[in-house]
Design a protein around this motif. Sequence first.
Motif, PDB file in Angstrom:
ATOM      1  N   SER A   2      11.650 -26.081  -7.615  1.00  0.00           N
ATOM      2  CA  SER A   2      10.863 -25.606  -6.488  1.00  0.00           C
ATOM      3  C   SER A   2      11.499 -24.166  -6.183  1.00  0.00           C
ATOM      4  O   SER A   2      12.650 -23.960  -5.791  1.00  0.00           O
ATOM      5  CB  SER A   2      11.058 -26.344  -5.059  1.00  0.00           C
ATOM      6  N   ILE A   3      10.534 -23.081  -6.073  1.00  0.00           N
ATOM      7  CA  ILE A   3      10.955 -21.694  -5.812  1.00  0.00           C
ATOM      8  C   ILE A   3       9.696 -21.094  -4.798  1.00  0.00           C
ATOM      9  O   ILE A   3       8.638 -21.474  -5.197  1.00  0.00           O
ATOM     10  CB  ILE A   3      11.226 -20.968  -7.086  1.00  0.00           C
ATOM     11  N   ASP A   4      10.167 -20.522  -3.841  1.00  0.00           N
ATOM     12  CA  ASP A   4       9.047 -19.856  -2.966  1.00  0.00           C
ATOM     13  C   ASP A   4       9.024 -18.402  -3.079  1.00  0.00           C
ATOM     14  O   ASP A   4       7.903 -17.715  -3.054  1.00  0.00           O
ATOM     15  CB  ASP A   4       9.468 -20.264  -1.476  1.00  0.00           C
ATOM     16  N   ARG A   5      10.181 -17.615  -3.144  1.00  0.00           N
ATOM     17  CA  ARG A   5       9.934 -16.324  -3.529  1.00  0.00           C
ATOM     18  C   ARG A   5      11.006 -15.960  -4.786  1.00  0.00           C
ATOM     19  O   ARG A   5      12.124 -16.522  -4.870  1.00  0.00           O
ATOM     20  CB  ARG A   5      10.641 -15.349  -2.306  1.00  0.00           C
ATOM     21  N   VAL A   6      10.620 -14.947  -5.331  1.00  0.00           N
ATOM     22  CA  VAL A   6      11.312 -14.309  -6.572  1.00  0.00           C
ATOM     23  C   VAL A   6      11.646 -13.061  -6.478  1.00  0.00           C
ATOM     24  O   VAL A   6      10.777 -12.112  -6.177  1.00  0.00           O
ATOM     25  CB  VAL A   6      10.936 -14.773  -7.738  1.00  0.00           C
ATOM     26  N   PRO A   7      12.983 -12.420  -6.332  1.00  0.00           N
ATOM     27  CA  PRO A   7      13.215 -11.160  -6.176  1.00  0.00           C
ATOM     28  C   PRO A   7      12.910 -10.287  -7.228  1.00  0.00           C
ATOM     29  O   PRO A   7      13.027 -10.707  -8.282  1.00  0.00           O
ATOM     30  CB  PRO A   7      14.727 -11.109  -5.837  1.00  0.00           C
ATOM     31  N   VAL A   8      12.276  -9.108  -6.840  1.00  0.00           N
ATOM     32  CA  VAL A   8      11.838  -8.223  -7.946  1.00  0.00           C
ATOM     33  C   VAL A   8      11.683  -6.854  -7.652  1.00  0.00           C
ATOM     34  O   VAL A   8      12.179  -6.491  -6.126  1.00  0.00           O
ATOM     35  CB  VAL A   8       9.974  -8.427  -8.310  1.00  0.00           C
ATOM     36  N   SER A   9      11.468  -5.879  -8.375  1.00  0.00           N
ATOM     37  CA  SER A   9      11.638  -4.578  -7.819  1.00  0.00           C
ATOM     38  C   SER A   9      10.557  -4.057  -6.610  1.00  0.00           C
ATOM     39  O   SER A   9       9.400  -4.481  -6.915  1.00  0.00           O
ATOM     40  CB  SER A   9      11.387  -3.511  -8.996  1.00  0.00           C
ATOM     41  N   ASP A  60       0.278 -13.456  -0.671  1.00  0.00           N
ATOM     42  CA  ASP A  60       1.817 -13.431  -0.066  1.00  0.00           C
ATOM     43  C   ASP A  60       2.744 -12.341  -0.761  1.00  0.00           C
ATOM     44  O   ASP A  60       3.924 -12.184  -0.120  1.00  0.00           O
ATOM     45  CB  ASP A  60       2.428 -14.805  -0.120  1.00  0.00           C
ATOM     46  N   SER A  61       2.240 -11.771  -1.932  1.00  0.00           N
ATOM     47  CA  SER A  61       3.071 -10.499  -2.249  1.00  0.00           C
ATOM     48  C   SER A  61       2.532  -9.370  -2.378  1.00  0.00           C
ATOM     49  O   SER A  61       2.732  -8.238  -2.937  1.00  0.00           O
ATOM     50  CB  SER A  61       3.335 -10.815  -3.798  1.00  0.00           C
ATOM     51  N   VAL A  62       1.651  -9.282  -1.004  1.00  0.00           N
ATOM     52  CA  VAL A  62       0.980  -7.989  -1.072  1.00  0.00           C
ATOM     53  C   VAL A  62       1.904  -6.961  -0.604  1.00  0.00           C
ATOM     54  O   VAL A  62       1.412  -5.559  -0.786  1.00  0.00           O
ATOM     55  CB  VAL A  62      -0.078  -8.251   0.099  1.00  0.00           C
ATOM     56  N   ASP A  63       2.873  -7.084   0.012  1.00  0.00           N
ATOM     57  CA  ASP A  63       3.883  -6.015   0.825  1.00  0.00           C
ATOM     58  C   ASP A  63       4.719  -5.581  -0.417  1.00  0.00           C
ATOM     59  O   ASP A  63       5.703  -4.861  -0.003  1.00  0.00           O
ATOM     60  CB  ASP A  63       4.575  -6.581   1.811  1.00  0.00           C
ATOM     61  N   VAL A  64       4.879  -5.977  -1.650  1.00  0.00           N
ATOM     62  CA  VAL A  64       5.936  -5.652  -2.533  1.00  0.00           C
ATOM     63  C   VAL A  64       5.615  -4.212  -2.882  1.00  0.00           C
ATOM     64  O   VAL A  64       4.372  -3.726  -3.213  1.00  0.00           O
ATOM     65  CB  VAL A  64       5.733  -6.420  -3.698  1.00  0.00           C
ATOM     66  N   THR A  65       6.575  -3.375  -2.555  1.00  0.00           N
ATOM     67  CA  THR A  65       6.463  -1.774  -2.828  1.00  0.00           C
ATOM     68  C   THR A  65       6.644  -1.305  -4.335  1.00  0.00           C
ATOM     69  O   THR A  65       7.127  -2.189  -5.135  1.00  0.00           O
ATOM     70  CB  THR A  65       7.430  -1.020  -2.053  1.00  0.00           C
ATOM     71  N   GLY A  66       6.049  -0.182  -4.445  1.00  0.00           N
ATOM     72  CA  GLY A  66       6.275   0.362  -5.610  1.00  0.00           C
ATOM     73  C   GLY A  66       4.708   0.176  -6.704  1.00  0.00           C
ATOM     74  O   GLY A  66       4.015  -0.264  -6.167  1.00  0.00           O
ATOM     75  N   PRO A  67       4.830   1.137  -7.804  1.00  0.00           N
ATOM     76  CA  PRO A  67       3.560   1.047  -8.304  1.00  0.00           C
ATOM     77  C   PRO A  67       3.074  -0.172  -9.112  1.00  0.00           C
ATOM     78  O   PRO A  67       3.901  -0.804  -9.402  1.00  0.00           O
ATOM     79  CB  PRO A  67       3.729   2.400  -9.507  1.00  0.00           C
ATOM     80  N   SER A  68       2.074  -0.406  -9.432  1.00  0.00           N
ATOM     81  CA  SER A  68       1.498  -1.810 -10.065  1.00  0.00           C
ATOM     82  C   SER A  68       1.198  -1.272 -11.411  1.00  0.00           C
ATOM     83  O   SER A  68       0.449  -0.123 -11.578  1.00  0.00           O
ATOM     84  CB  SER A  68       0.399  -2.414  -9.282  1.00  0.00           C
ATOM     85  N   ALA A  69       1.341  -2.165 -12.445  1.00  0.00           N
ATOM     86  CA  ALA A  69       0.980  -1.953 -13.887  1.00  0.00           C
ATOM     87  C   ALA A  69       1.434  -3.266 -14.703  1.00  0.00           C
ATOM     88  O   ALA A  69       2.080  -3.967 -14.110  1.00  0.00           O
ATOM     89  CB  ALA A  69       1.974  -0.663 -14.484  1.00  0.00           C
ATOM     90  N   LEU A  70       0.700  -3.201 -15.726  1.00  0.00           N
ATOM     91  CA  LEU A  70       0.778  -4.542 -16.700  1.00  0.00           C
ATOM     92  C   LEU A  70       2.339  -4.583 -16.953  1.00  0.00           C
ATOM     93  O   LEU A  70       2.846  -5.909 -16.819  1.00  0.00           O
ATOM     94  CB  LEU A  70      -0.102  -4.406 -17.774  1.00  0.00           C
ATOM     95  N   ALA A  71       3.076  -3.713 -17.178  1.00  0.00           N
ATOM     96  CA  ALA A  71       4.385  -3.690 -17.642  1.00  0.00           C
ATOM     97  C   ALA A  71       5.223  -4.269 -16.320  1.00  0.00           C
ATOM     98  O   ALA A  71       6.026  -5.020 -16.534  1.00  0.00           O
ATOM     99  CB  ALA A  71       4.943  -2.272 -18.108  1.00  0.00           C
ATOM    100  N   GLN A  72       4.856  -3.642 -15.367  1.00  0.00           N
ATOM    101  CA  GLN A  72       5.463  -4.083 -14.108  1.00  0.00           C
ATOM    102  C   GLN A  72       5.315  -5.545 -13.739  1.00  0.00           C
ATOM    103  O   GLN A  72       6.079  -6.333 -13.357  1.00  0.00           O
ATOM    104  CB  GLN A  72       5.226  -3.333 -12.707  1.00  0.00           C
ATOM    105  N   HIS A  73       4.227  -5.903 -14.001  1.00  0.00           N
ATOM    106  CA  HIS A  73       3.848  -7.539 -13.606  1.00  0.00           C
ATOM    107  C   HIS A  73       4.386  -8.327 -14.942  1.00  0.00           C
ATOM    108  O   HIS A  73       5.294  -9.334 -14.594  1.00  0.00           O
ATOM    109  CB  HIS A  73       2.283  -7.808 -13.915  1.00  0.00           C
ATOM    110  N   ALA A  74       4.492  -7.843 -16.128  1.00  0.00           N
ATOM    111  CA  ALA A  74       5.332  -8.490 -17.129  1.00  0.00           C
ATOM    112  C   ALA A  74       6.933  -8.672 -16.720  1.00  0.00           C
ATOM    113  O   ALA A  74       7.335  -9.798 -16.874  1.00  0.00           O
ATOM    114  CB  ALA A  74       5.215  -7.970 -18.296  1.00  0.00           C
ATOM    115  N   ASP A  75       7.450  -7.636 -16.062  1.00  0.00           N
ATOM    116  CA  ASP A  75       8.936  -7.583 -15.692  1.00  0.00           C
ATOM    117  C   ASP A  75       8.822  -8.680 -14.528  1.00  0.00           C
ATOM    118  O   ASP A  75      10.097  -9.346 -14.449  1.00  0.00           O
ATOM    119  CB  ASP A  75       9.385  -6.234 -15.267  1.00  0.00           C
ATOM    120  N   ASP A  76       8.019  -8.775 -13.499  1.00  0.00           N
ATOM    121  CA  ASP A  76       7.880  -9.469 -12.436  1.00  0.00           C
ATOM    122  C   ASP A  76       7.922 -11.050 -12.905  1.00  0.00           C
ATOM    123  O   ASP A  76       8.856 -12.010 -12.526  1.00  0.00           O
ATOM    124  CB  ASP A  76       6.842  -9.234 -11.432  1.00  0.00           C
ATOM    125  N   LEU A  77       7.227 -11.500 -13.986  1.00  0.00           N
ATOM    126  CA  LEU A  77       7.039 -12.662 -14.671  1.00  0.00           C
ATOM    127  C   LEU A  77       8.259 -13.024 -15.313  1.00  0.00           C
ATOM    128  O   LEU A  77       8.650 -13.998 -15.056  1.00  0.00           O
ATOM    129  CB  LEU A  77       5.913 -12.819 -15.557  1.00  0.00           C
TER     130      LEU A  77
END
Length: 277
Positions: A2-9, A60-77
């Motif tokens: 069970s996880i609710d939030r995961v730290p990312v850039s 619920d992740s709308v407030d994550v700051t920084g640019p969005s890109a496929l590579a950034q999403h991949a890092d988040d995953l």
Amino acid sequence: MSIDRVPVSGGSIAVQIHTGTTEPVLVVHGVSSQRKLWGWLRAEAPHLTLVAPDLRGRGDSVDVTGPSALAQHADDLKAVVDTLGQGAVHVCGMSMGAFVAVEFAARYPSAVKSLVLVDGGVPVAPPAGLTRENVEAVFGDKIARTQQHWNAVEDYVDFLVSTSLPLLDSSDPLLRTYAEHDLADGSVRLSTAAVVADATDVFFGDSRFGELTMPIRFLHAQWSVGADSEPMYSPQVIEGLDLTSVRPMMGLDHAGTIMTSAGASAVGAMIDDALRE
């Protein structure tokens, strides 16, 4: 598990886990969507354990700051998979989420057992008239929802059906649940900048699809938006594919590939195939 939030850039992304009897399957939503997209799959295949993040700039992740890109999403995953402690997972992506899944698999091949791509991920030419300069205008219907206040979720559902989801049933309770997750105090939780950046990356970025070596299963819709519309993938593109499995989804448009019982059932069966391999 069970996880609710995961730290990312830039903050932390929200992750919802639907526990079933299978090993975890990471599911990745589309460009203007969020994790409740998988409600139909959950209803049709409750045995699947689904790990469903809200990508940055959405829900619920709308407030994550920084640019969005496929590579950034991949890092988040990758951060999500690391938090799960699974080492490697099967991944299912729909639409833009399929392109994210491909980028994730290319960047972190040891973290991906297989891919199930739903009407996306496979390289495709930009639609006629789409250029880097007019992405925001072409995706105007998805952006328009963020520019007005919604006093009732029913009004918002009607807007979605009238613009981008014409074959869906506005009385579907799963669609209402999906719409409710979009909204907070009458505002849509969707970053316009993220939509434009990610759509630009999908159509004009460099695909790493050709680098992949894991099993890839692909489902494609008969239509794009509404009955009899031109599909995202032409017959010529489909005929040229050499993948583990390729299945047409007849009688369904892009949204219907996952936001209907028929579409979700087909996707669930394809995931089952991947899990059995």
